[in-house]
Design an enzyme around this catalytic site. Sequence first.
Site, PDB file in Angstrom:
ATOM      1  CG  ASP A 219      29.679 -35.770 -15.385  1.00  0.00           C
ATOM      2  OD1 ASP A 219      28.650 -35.553 -14.717  1.00  0.00           O
ATOM      3  OD2 ASP A 219      29.766 -35.517 -16.605  1.00  0.00           O
ATOM      4  CE1 TYR A 220      28.728 -29.044 -10.319  1.00  0.00           C
ATOM      5  CE2 TYR A 220      27.421 -30.373  -8.819  1.00  0.00           C
ATOM      6  CZ  TYR A 220      28.017 -29.177  -9.139  1.00  0.00           C
ATOM      7  OH  TYR A 220      27.919 -28.109  -8.275  1.00  0.00           O
TER       8      TYR A 220
END
Length: 374
Positions: A219-220
């Site tokens: 996600d980052y």
Amino acid sequence: MTFLPVCICCRRLKLHRPRSRRGLPTCTENLPFVSLIKPLLGDDGNLRDNLATFFQQEYPLEKFEIIFCVMEETDDCVEVVRKLIKEYPNVQARLFIGGKCIGVNPKINNMIKAFEEAQSEFIWLSDSNIIVSSDNLLEMVACVNSGVGIVHQLPFTHTAKSFGSVLDKVYFGTQHARVYLVANVLDKNCANGMSWLIRKKALDEAGGLAAFSEFLAEDYFIGKTLWERGWKLVLCSLPALQNRPVALVSAFKGRMIRWTRLRASMMPFPGLLEPFTECIFLGLLASWAASQLLEYSFWLFFLGHCFVWFLSDLLLLSHIERGEFPSVLKLFAAWVMRETWTTPIFLESLCSQHVSWRGQRFRLHLGGRTVKVQ
């Protein structure tokens, strides 16, 4: 302490201010088609209640589909999903069994087939322990315009039945929310993948989900890549509510160690500065300076610092919480435990480059790349 007023102001501007009635087209034909992808593993006891809320969305049924992803036919969640599909026959829903191993990230391996099959304009990725209100998707879509690549939600918790769940609520409603909201104000990448709406075209242009399968913190890197490509990351007004049946203190500690190691591998320099954002570490430094420069009592200054910090955190938490609020005594006990654990957890996280997740063990490398340990 300077960030706390900024967080509270940001919360008042961003959270719990519905836009679904004023930010959407008046004609439902103009709403985008959305594919919800739910990667599942096991049944924690709350799975049915959590999944049922996604079948109850107020979004037009012809513009919405749910795709469940399970690796094994024998998984306990399969029966839960099939019963829900029968219970809500008007909702477009299907079940994918058996993923595809394209990298080390088991979550991406589980849902990569569903992502490749989905032909919608937007993909809503949501973890299995998330519970939502009926207007959640409407709120997320209301944030979309031509320049938005991701609509993300502030991670939070739904209930606080045990002390471990109160500990979770304190973490996500104070320290985590503080950093998250400040990053959002500064227009930095803070998108969390517990529940987010992604423009599929933007992600496809970046290589799709497969391009991020070598990272555990996908996600980052998805948020970072889309942000660097010029897409906007917009915060939804509704938090992403985690609804676990039992939250153990030991599980909280293990999750904090894993996440700290992940952040240290992705961003080594900012990771080393994390203690300087915490109450006790900063309080000790400030109290020493006050005692040396201003001849104040070290302990009186330190206790006053902690008291003001706790009140500020309590105020921030009260602005985020919209459900049952735990007693102040429980919150204070959980707050003290989290604050005193911060430095030991940080030091323990530096002692290894290995993490365990979803029954598998991994070794982290600088830059966030991960290797599965056999």
